[in-house]
Design a protein around this motif. Structure first.
Motif, PDB file in Angstrom:
ATOM      1  N   VAL A 117      -6.635  63.071 -60.710  1.00 42.95           N
ATOM      2  CA  VAL A 117      -6.849  62.590 -59.342  1.00 42.95           C
ATOM      3  C   VAL A 117      -6.210  63.453 -58.260  1.00 42.95           C
ATOM      4  N   ARG A 118      -6.882  63.496 -57.122  1.00 44.16           N
ATOM      5  CA  ARG A 118      -6.287  64.062 -55.911  1.00 44.16           C
ATOM      6  C   ARG A 118      -6.583  63.162 -54.717  1.00 44.16           C
ATOM      7  N   TRP A 119      -7.819  62.683 -54.634  1.00 44.21           N
ATOM      8  CA  TRP A 119      -8.238  61.872 -53.485  1.00 44.21           C
ATOM      9  C   TRP A 119      -8.701  60.497 -53.937  1.00 44.21           C
ATOM     10  N   LEU A 120      -8.467  59.520 -53.062  1.00 47.60           N
ATOM     11  CA  LEU A 120      -8.881  58.162 -53.389  1.00 47.60           C
ATOM     12  C   LEU A 120      -9.131  57.420 -52.082  1.00 47.60           C
ATOM     13  N   ASN A 121     -10.265  56.771 -51.986  1.00 43.87           N
ATOM     14  CA  ASN A 121     -10.653  56.021 -50.781  1.00 43.87           C
ATOM     15  C   ASN A 121     -10.671  56.903 -49.544  1.00 43.87           C
ATOM     16  N   THR A 122      -9.644  56.823 -48.685  1.00 47.25           N
ATOM     17  CA  THR A 122      -9.745  57.563 -47.423  1.00 47.25           C
ATOM     18  C   THR A 122      -8.787  58.750 -47.347  1.00 47.25           C
ATOM     19  N   GLY A 123      -8.205  59.141 -48.446  1.00 48.29           N
ATOM     20  CA  GLY A 123      -7.300  60.299 -48.362  1.00 48.29           C
ATOM     21  C   GLY A 123      -6.532  60.514 -49.642  1.00 48.29           C
ATOM     22  N   ASP A 124      -5.348  61.119 -49.488  1.00 49.94           N
ATOM     23  CA  ASP A 124      -4.450  61.423 -50.598  1.00 49.94           C
ATOM     24  C   ASP A 124      -4.264  60.189 -51.492  1.00 49.94           C
ATOM     25  N   ALA A 125      -4.473  60.384 -52.800  1.00 47.74           N
ATOM     26  CA  ALA A 125      -4.391  59.250 -53.734  1.00 47.74           C
ATOM     27  C   ALA A 125      -3.016  58.602 -53.749  1.00 47.74           C
ATOM     28  N   HIS A 126      -1.976  59.350 -53.363  1.00 44.92           N
ATOM     29  CA  HIS A 126      -0.640  58.768 -53.300  1.00 44.92           C
ATOM     30  C   HIS A 126      -0.631  57.493 -52.470  1.00 44.92           C
ATOM     31  N   MET A 127      -1.454  57.496 -51.406  1.00 51.05           N
ATOM     32  CA  MET A 127      -1.437  56.359 -50.471  1.00 51.05           C
ATOM     33  C   MET A 127      -1.722  55.038 -51.165  1.00 51.05           C
ATOM     34  N   ALA A 128      -2.428  55.098 -52.279  1.00 43.65           N
ATOM     35  CA  ALA A 128      -2.776  53.856 -52.977  1.00 43.65           C
ATOM     36  C   ALA A 128      -1.600  53.269 -53.738  1.00 43.65           C
ATOM     37  N   ILE A 129      -0.641  54.107 -54.140  1.00 51.13           N
ATOM     38  CA  ILE A 129       0.446  53.552 -54.965  1.00 51.13           C
ATOM     39  C   ILE A 129       1.850  53.913 -54.523  1.00 51.13           C
ATOM     40  N   ALA A 130       2.005  54.940 -53.700  1.00 50.70           N
ATOM     41  CA  ALA A 130       3.362  55.342 -53.314  1.00 50.70           C
ATOM     42  C   ALA A 130       3.536  55.170 -51.812  1.00 50.70           C
ATOM     43  N   PRO A 131       4.764  54.874 -51.359  1.00 47.54           N
ATOM     44  CA  PRO A 131       4.975  54.800 -49.916  1.00 47.54           C
ATOM     45  C   PRO A 131       4.614  56.158 -49.287  1.00 47.54           C
ATOM     46  N   SER A 132       3.924  56.103 -48.148  1.00 52.56           N
ATOM     47  CA  SER A 132       3.492  57.339 -47.482  1.00 52.56           C
ATOM     48  C   SER A 132       3.821  57.256 -46.002  1.00 52.56           C
ATOM     49  N   PRO A 133       5.128  57.288 -45.645  1.00 54.53           N
ATOM     50  CA  PRO A 133       5.484  57.106 -44.235  1.00 54.53           C
ATOM     51  C   PRO A 133       4.814  58.166 -43.354  1.00 54.53           C
ATOM     52  N   PRO A 134       4.017  57.708 -42.363  1.00 56.29           N
ATOM     53  CA  PRO A 134       3.295  58.681 -41.530  1.00 56.29           C
ATOM     54  C   PRO A 134       4.223  59.512 -40.642  1.00 56.29           C
ATOM     55  N   SER A 135       5.527  59.240 -40.706  1.00 57.73           N
ATOM     56  CA  SER A 135       6.468  60.042 -39.913  1.00 57.73           C
ATOM     57  C   SER A 135       6.591  61.461 -40.455  1.00 57.73           C
ATOM     58  N   HIS A 136       6.343  61.647 -41.741  1.00 57.41           N
ATOM     59  CA  HIS A 136       6.460  63.002 -42.297  1.00 57.41           C
ATOM     60  C   HIS A 136       5.421  63.293 -43.380  1.00 57.41           C
ATOM     61  N   VAL A 137       4.525  62.314 -43.650  1.00 51.56           N
ATOM     62  CA  VAL A 137       3.446  62.565 -44.607  1.00 51.56           C
ATOM     63  C   VAL A 137       2.152  62.699 -43.807  1.00 51.56           C
ATOM     64  N   PRO A 138       1.692  63.947 -43.591  1.00 49.46           N
ATOM     65  CA  PRO A 138       0.505  64.127 -42.743  1.00 49.46           C
ATOM     66  C   PRO A 138      -0.740  63.535 -43.399  1.00 49.46           C
ATOM     67  N   MET A 139      -1.554  62.880 -42.566  1.00 51.50           N
ATOM     68  CA  MET A 139      -2.752  62.220 -43.080  1.00 51.50           C
ATOM     69  C   MET A 139      -3.856  63.238 -43.325  1.00 51.50           C
ATOM     70  N   TYR A 140      -4.789  62.832 -44.179  1.00 45.91           N
ATOM     71  CA  TYR A 140      -5.982  63.622 -44.497  1.00 45.91           C
ATOM     72  C   TYR A 140      -6.670  64.058 -43.205  1.00 45.91           C
ATOM     73  N   ASN A 141      -7.010  65.321 -43.118  1.00 52.12           N
ATOM     74  CA  ASN A 141      -7.763  65.869 -41.988  1.00 52.12           C
ATOM     75  C   ASN A 141      -6.967  65.980 -40.696  1.00 52.12           C
ATOM     76  N   SER A 142      -5.662  65.641 -40.727  1.00 49.89           N
ATOM     77  CA  SER A 142      -4.881  65.708 -39.491  1.00 49.89           C
ATOM     78  C   SER A 142      -4.548  67.163 -39.147  1.00 49.89           C
ATOM     79  N   MET A 143      -4.503  68.010 -40.171  1.00 47.57           N
ATOM     80  CA  MET A 143      -4.089  69.409 -40.013  1.00 47.57           C
ATOM     81  C   MET A 143      -2.657  69.538 -39.507  1.00 47.57           C
ATOM     82  N   PHE A 144      -1.847  68.491 -39.726  1.00 46.54           N
ATOM     83  CA  PHE A 144      -0.420  68.570 -39.379  1.00 46.54           C
ATOM     84  C   PHE A 144       0.372  69.024 -40.593  1.00 46.54           C
ATOM     85  N   SER A 145       1.536  69.604 -40.320  1.00 48.89           N
ATOM     86  CA  SER A 145       2.463  69.884 -41.415  1.00 48.89           C
ATOM     87  C   SER A 145       3.370  68.656 -41.562  1.00 48.89           C
TER      88      SER A 145
END
Lengths: 526, 526
Positions: A174-202
């Motif tokens: 797996v790499r992707w699931l539903n709307t982005g990184d598969a991690h989002m489905a099972i691991a905490p993904s704080p948007p403060s430092h985990v850039p979202m799919y297609n955001s092009m942020f570091s």
């Protein structure tokens, strides 16, 4: 402490262990396209180790072969599909158009596009899995086959649903699931430092970027809830127990073999049942054909530029092709270009067009100076493995995010597909060829990437066989998977505590007022 | 797919790799007590692999030897310490008293105790590290030694501060940090399913438990902020750059070798630079002395009960000792009891008292039927490794939480130190001996625990040498470590968005009112 020693040893380990393995019956439900390339690497290794593989494919599959000596195939007849080669051409045109918009307009257009695309893909998947579940003969056959394990890529949930239906232990590739990184489905993904799919942020965002990333996070949750989940509602009601829901089923896999290595990906939280195997497909280069070798050698000291635009895009828009071709023509290097489409008018004599190229072997060739790529994950990991600097021209999907990851590490330059000119492309290409920092950084990344106690592929195989040995790995699944999102985030507890504190405060105020009133009245009486 | 094969292979790997290792200069700053036992396992392996070790110890250390053929010792002279054997006796008495209180009173008393204990421990550490940093000759010597790496247990931050002062790459051998599980310092730890230190909750909490756990989370953050951090304020101002803070320094380690295995610990989020090595000290049992072997064999078919109460507690309160001894006297089994103190009056003939016992070798002995333990992490992992069921009598620190973990898996019974009676203890002990489910569960856990691609100790050594090879592992450190807590939790973004939305709403309402007023006035005029 030699790196090569580790790799040698790891291969020895696998060979050694192979003698002790007893075959499991594995049902494989892959995704199409480059995902299928990935799955094949694991399947080949499982086949070598004596496991019995059965692959489920749609009759309209673009890449998954209808027969193979390595595995049994179950082909599900589907009458139509919206996802064909032409679909990807339209996607690419739209992607180029998006890159020309202002950031705010692009944000909203992107979200609309994602929602539309999700509907198209998931409706196709719904049709595939419905056909299967409605076919009671097929289901009986699958149940009677008594598989030990489901190996699936859950980017789309056909495999997930079938695995749950058959109550099989499950391993994800797996790499992707539903709307982005598969991690989002099972691991905490704080948007403060985990850039979202297609955001092009570091992972280093300023305040406004964090705000946009947070909004992207919210939108992606909403898309999951209101676009994807309703598509499968009827199917779940028809074929699954009444309390079943798609997200819980998705989270229920025993092991998540994640196509991620933190040499490329930004560090982020994981879970105990997530195993990282980014770059598992990489291997030392093999000798190439005599014709290609002659071409490579003819480049002399200047070396060769290797160019690939991925599997899904068969033809780039003409203006891009011409801009690239004319830039190549100005190079002293030779160019090998994996290219399908009309021959560009401005093509130079130094450029060889091929409709397929042995990418890994060319990237490992000592004459290769730079890799020009669309930024697909497989290609990027191969470039890292061989320490070849990259010029990226991202076109679709996760390619834009991959490009950012390699760029911020200083191992690549990125050219924007929306505003590309021949001059700018040439300047970037020459920079990557001439400036040694790109190659040095890539060589450092390569050294880190190759330094493991067990190779990513061996690790993947170990964990698949672990699930076979123990008939699952439930002890690694978090209790979080069973909590509703508001409980997971403690929102119910916070609301409860606020209510208690407010009530206590309010009661104290009332009490104080009452006491004050009484004492006032008493004073007046006195 | 054999488990033993993996272990054999892993040992081979390490031997094989040993030939390729070149020694690093490693500065080790351990903690005392059972933590020191842990550190020694890693140090022995590092010594075998040719690394050069220097250990820092306090002159008042209870267990760390002042000299050794394996390493150079730096002894820091400290005039006094509050943490001695008597201190632990007082702690134990207090712990027994706490267990007799009602849950609400206990919660508040526990928090007060923790705050007091933190102050005592940290003030001792402050004195140690201040003495070192003030000693400019020692500091010059350490700087000139040009160490390649700091290996430290960061339960208390002396090693962390010294490592940062010397700008050394850092590897932690860690389980606890500040006010609880070390994960809390670097990985998301949602209190909805990650039970807090001393809560005695499992990962499956009901609403009220989640509420209490959330409160414990908040209290622990406050204790960290207002009890621990201020202790080091002056020291930081004196010896470190002005923007230094303790938490950032603590988070800055390259690799966290976590003494955790999810066979015992509840699954929870981790980070890419966290390497799990729970049970790294476990090894196959060795033959025991002839005298002990005779005693074991004399137990016949009934077998032996192995009893240990850990390193820190030298003597249990008398009423507990007598309750336990009289229960043992009623067993058909033989008992080997690691015991320091006055001989219990009710001791039976079947019980042998020893002031030290070869715990690992006894747990691996085929005659051992059950392990009676205080629930220290080392002992629990050894019991899991050898598949021996456990009767737990937790006394201090994390032992209560460890007990819950083993109990919910069905591999142990727990007796409450606050309410212990001989009858209850005997009933529980007989249950663990007679009911095969405890042993079967333990054997299953053992099988899972021993099934790894690389042994926990080999894994620890690999990652220490990885940091040596690459002079750090910064690419695995999350950007989250540099965010203030409110940004990490996106609270600043949420407040900003609420402000924008409120302003927009407020502006719309004002606008609507203005428009309504105008149209009303116009109507009136008409």
């Amino acid at each position: 402490m030699g790196v090569n020693t580790n790799q040698l040893l790891s291969s020895c380990c696998l060979l050694f262990l192979a003698g002790f393995s007893s075959g499991g019956k594995i049902l494989v439900f892959p995704e199409d396209g480059s995902h299928w390339l990935n799955m094949q690497f694991i399947m080949k290794e499982l086949h070598v180790r004596g496991h019995n593989l059965t692959v489920v494919r749609s009759s309209r599959s673009l890449y998954i072969q209808a027969s193979s000596p390595l595995y049994t195939v179950i082909t599900v007849n589907i009458t139509e599909t919206a996802v064909d080669a032409e679909f990807f051409t339209i996607l690419l045109q739209r992607s180029v158009a998006l890159r020309k918009m202002s950031p705010i307009v692009r944000f909203f257009e992107q979200q609309r596009d994602v929602a539309t695309m999700l509907q198209i893909f998931h409706n196709g998947i719904l049709s595939l899995i419905s056909t299967m579940l409605d076919d009671s003969t097929l289901m009986k056959e699958l149940q009677d086959s008594k598989f030990d394990l489901m190996l699936t890529d859950p980017a789309f949930p056909a495999g997930v649903l079938l695995g749950n239906y058959l109550h099989l232990p499950m391993v994800y590739n797996v790499r992707w699931l539903n709307t982005g990184d598969a991690h989002m489905a099972i691991a905490p993904s704080p948007p403060s430092h985990v850039p979202m799919y297609n955001s092009m942020f570091s992972d280093k965002m300023d305040f406004l970027q964090r705000t946009e990333n947070f909004l992207r996070y919210v939108v992606s949750c909403l898309q999951e809830q209101f676009v994807i989940i309703p598509i499968y509602d009827k199917l779940l009601k028809k074929h699954f127990p009444s309390d079943s829901d798609l997200l819980t089923m998705q989270r229920s896999a025993d092991i998540w073999l994640m196509r991620v290595d933190f040499i490329l990906e930004f560090p982020r939280p994981g879970m105990p049942n997530v195993v990282y195997m980014g770059g598992f497909q990489c291997r030392p280069s093999q000798p190439i054909s005599a014709e290609l070798e002659d071409f490579m050698q003819s480049s002399g000291e200047h070396g060769v530029v290797v160019v690939s635009q991925g599997l899904t895009v068969t033809a780039l828009p003409k203006e891009i092709t011409e801009a690239i071709a004319s830039a190549f023509a100005k190079l002293p290097q030779k160019v090998i270009w994996r290219y399908m489409g009309e021959r560009p008018l401005s093509l130079g004599n130094n450029t060889m067009l091929l409709d397929w190229l042995p990418q890994n072997d060319l990237l490992g060739h000592p004459k290769t100076r730079v890799f020009v790529s669309h930024g697909g994950t497989n290609g990027i990991y191969e470039a890292i493995y061989h320490g070849v600097p990259v010029l990226l021209l991202p076109l679709l999907f996760d390619q834009f995010d991959n490009a950012v990851r390699l760029e911020v590490r200083g191992a690549a330059r990125v050219v924007d597909v929306g505003t590309i000119t021949s001059k700018e492309f040439l300047e970037a290409l020459q920079d990557v060829i001439r400036n040694p920092s790109y190659r040095n950084t890539m060589q450092k990344l390569s050294k880190l990437h190759r330094d493991w106690p067990l190779s990513p592929l061996d690790s993947a195989i170990f964990w698949i066989e672990y699930v076979l040995r123990h008939k699952g790995a439930r002890h690694l699944s978090s209790e979080a998977n069973n909590l509703p999102w508001y409980s997971y985030q403690c929102l119910d507890v916070i609301v409860f505590l606020i209510a208690i504190i407010s009530t206590a405060l309010w009661a104290s105020i009332i009490l104080c007022r009452l006491l004050c009133c009484r004492s006032n009245k008493k004073q007046k009486k006195d």
